[in-house]
Design a protein around this motif. Sequence first.
Motif: not given
Length: 797
Positions: A191-208
């Motif tokens: 799983x070294x190259x299996x990427x998962x995205x998350x939002x660190x800053x910008x809630x609650x206006x946007x999500x990923x």
Amino acid sequence: MGDQLHLPGVARTLLPVALCILTILPHSLLGNPAEEEADAGSSAPLQRVKRGWVWNQFFVLEEYTGLEPLYIGKLHSDMDKGDGSIKYILTGEGAGTTFTIDDSTGDIHAIQRLDREVKAQYILRAQARNRLTDRPLEPESEFIVKIQDINDNEPRFLDGPYQATVPEMSKIGTSVIQLTATDADDPTYGNSARVVYSIVEGQPYFSVDAKTGVVRVSLADMDRETRENYTVVIQAKDMGGQLGGLAGTTTVNITLGDVNDNPPMFDQRLYQMSIPESAPVGSVVGRIWAKDRDIGPSAEMRYSLIDGDGRDTFDISTDPTSVFGIITVKRPLNFEGKPSYTLKVEGANTHLDPAFRHRGPFKDVTIVHVSVEDVDEPPLFDLPAYYVELAEDAVVGALVRVVSARDPDAANNTVRYSIERSTDPDKFFYMEITSGSLMTGRPLDREEVGWHNITVLAMEMNNPTQISSVSVAVKVLDVNDNPPLLTHYLEAYVCENAKAGQLIQTVTAVDPDEPLRGHHFYYSLAPEAANNPNFTLRDNQDNTAWILTRRGGWSQQDQTVFYLPVFVSDGEQPVKTSTSTLTIRVCSCDHEGNVMSCNAEAYSLPASLSRGALIAILACIFVLLVMILLMLSLRTHRKKPFLCDEEENVHENIVRYDDEGGGEEDTEAFDIGAMWNPREAHHHPGKMRQDMLPEIESLSRYVPQACVMGGGGDSNVQGYVLAKLLEADVDPCAPPYDSLQTYAYEGEGSVAESLSSLQSGTSNTDHDYDYLNDWGPRFKKLAEMYGVLETNSPPMW
């Protein structure tokens, strides 16, 4: 593997087992070389045996950080008895630099740090040889060393930071931008190259989206007019987001795009504007602005006049930025006619969004009150221009036209009229100043000037700066006031051999008048020549006439010149006539009628005098005149004094006033140029001058009057002057040189000393002018000027 390798616990347990398995080599059949050498002549058949010299690949983990070389695997031949007689050789990629082999045991080690992201595998070749003879004991075999991946690279956003735009008021879930993070680790291993995205800053206006990296709107009805820019931080983490995975972040700057969701609105319900009545059509009255919180095309406006009493007088347009409404003058203004106007103006958006029609109406209305300012205007003529037709025989003082102008202002000031003289320099007309009556000032002549373009000025009495002008075009109508005249030279000739009834001349006439029906001239001989026996006249009825002979037998000896009066009349009223005399000479002609000689030649030269003789006489007269003029010129130059320097110098003229106040008659001039050559002084004995005696002793009484009759006085300027005086006395033709004063030695031995001011500036002391009283009556005026004349003293003369 070392302290720096971050491996799971299961990997740490299985690693020794894997290394042990890598050391197990497959075996194959191979003949025994010892048995082949035992009996060279034996015919026993060869036997195939298994050998352990076949393998494919080794596996090793990357990023080993231990202090000892990393053990890769072991090469072993079945012929190796462990006595050190076999030598193992390693060649290929990285042999000797990255990988080493123990030539006795066949153990392979890595001596450099391996990085799968730099090189994922190495292809090597191995061979077993006899250490003593260097004979190959095994055929060369190829194998691969593969580098196994570990999670040593975090995900990276190669295109960040990102810029994105999304329309305001977008619904939840609206896609903004898709982000992609790359991981250099092996995507096929773990799983070294299996990427998962998350939002660190910008809630609650946007999500990923965690898998796809798509950024979406997560808050409804975001308003650009409230907040336009947002900063969103997105994180990408490998190992499927599990604990221990590596992470990378990027920034997305999101801007809300404008939509037309706000109606325009005027900031004033009533605008007050003013403009002078003298403003020309097209002048700007003012600007209005229906403010719109939107921007760009959503804020573009269109303005229009929807009501009011000034819709016909004013106009409104939108400026090039499509933001402001510009009110302009459409028709000329008149304060006295209407001092104010009211306009109802509407401003509306030009680009509407159907999705937001419920927020409308997208327009607004305001009132504009325009005041017309009174201006002191120049007089206004009742017509923009005047046209007058006037007969050329109009008497002086005849009325041409009455022009009328009035003051358009409420004050209604008195107007005065005049003619701009540059338009009537010859003063054919004059203007009555109060009534505006234009009248003739001198007789008109259509043949001289057919049109008169006059500019009439009207000026207010109370404000002379207010002046207006109007053009008056006067067309001078033709009157039959000029008689017809013959056009050609009034001379003709008749040949001596001419017959009766022969045409000798065609005459025509010209009349400067221009009748409406054209010219029609009537020709006839004058009454006194009606019965002329020599010539007759025939009127051709086409404005021409022929002069015909009435007889033959012409001779220069009988009569050389005939005078024939011709009478010409025009057909207009009043009828104008003229009589012209035609001179007809009798000439000698050849048989074709060409003139050979006329009687004019007999009058030009006598028969006994040829043309060459006449030219010679005139030449002699001319030479004689030239000689006379030359002699007079030489005599004039002989009387002039000899000058060494021919250039005139204004500084060489010394003027003496013999008596103060005597006027021009007492002024005598002397050309000092003659003094430059004192050796030219000569004595001309003769008659003494009686008009004036030398007065040198009277003004320079103490100067010794040395005689300069000898050559020793040539160097003495004073003696030279005295010699010139003597010479002038005996020369009756010489100018009055005896009036010259010797300024070079002025003051030497004189009681007056020097009167020159050239060196007066060297003395700072005040001068005492009391001695002027002793100089006699001639210095009385000078003494009075310097205030030294005794007031109580009796008159000297």
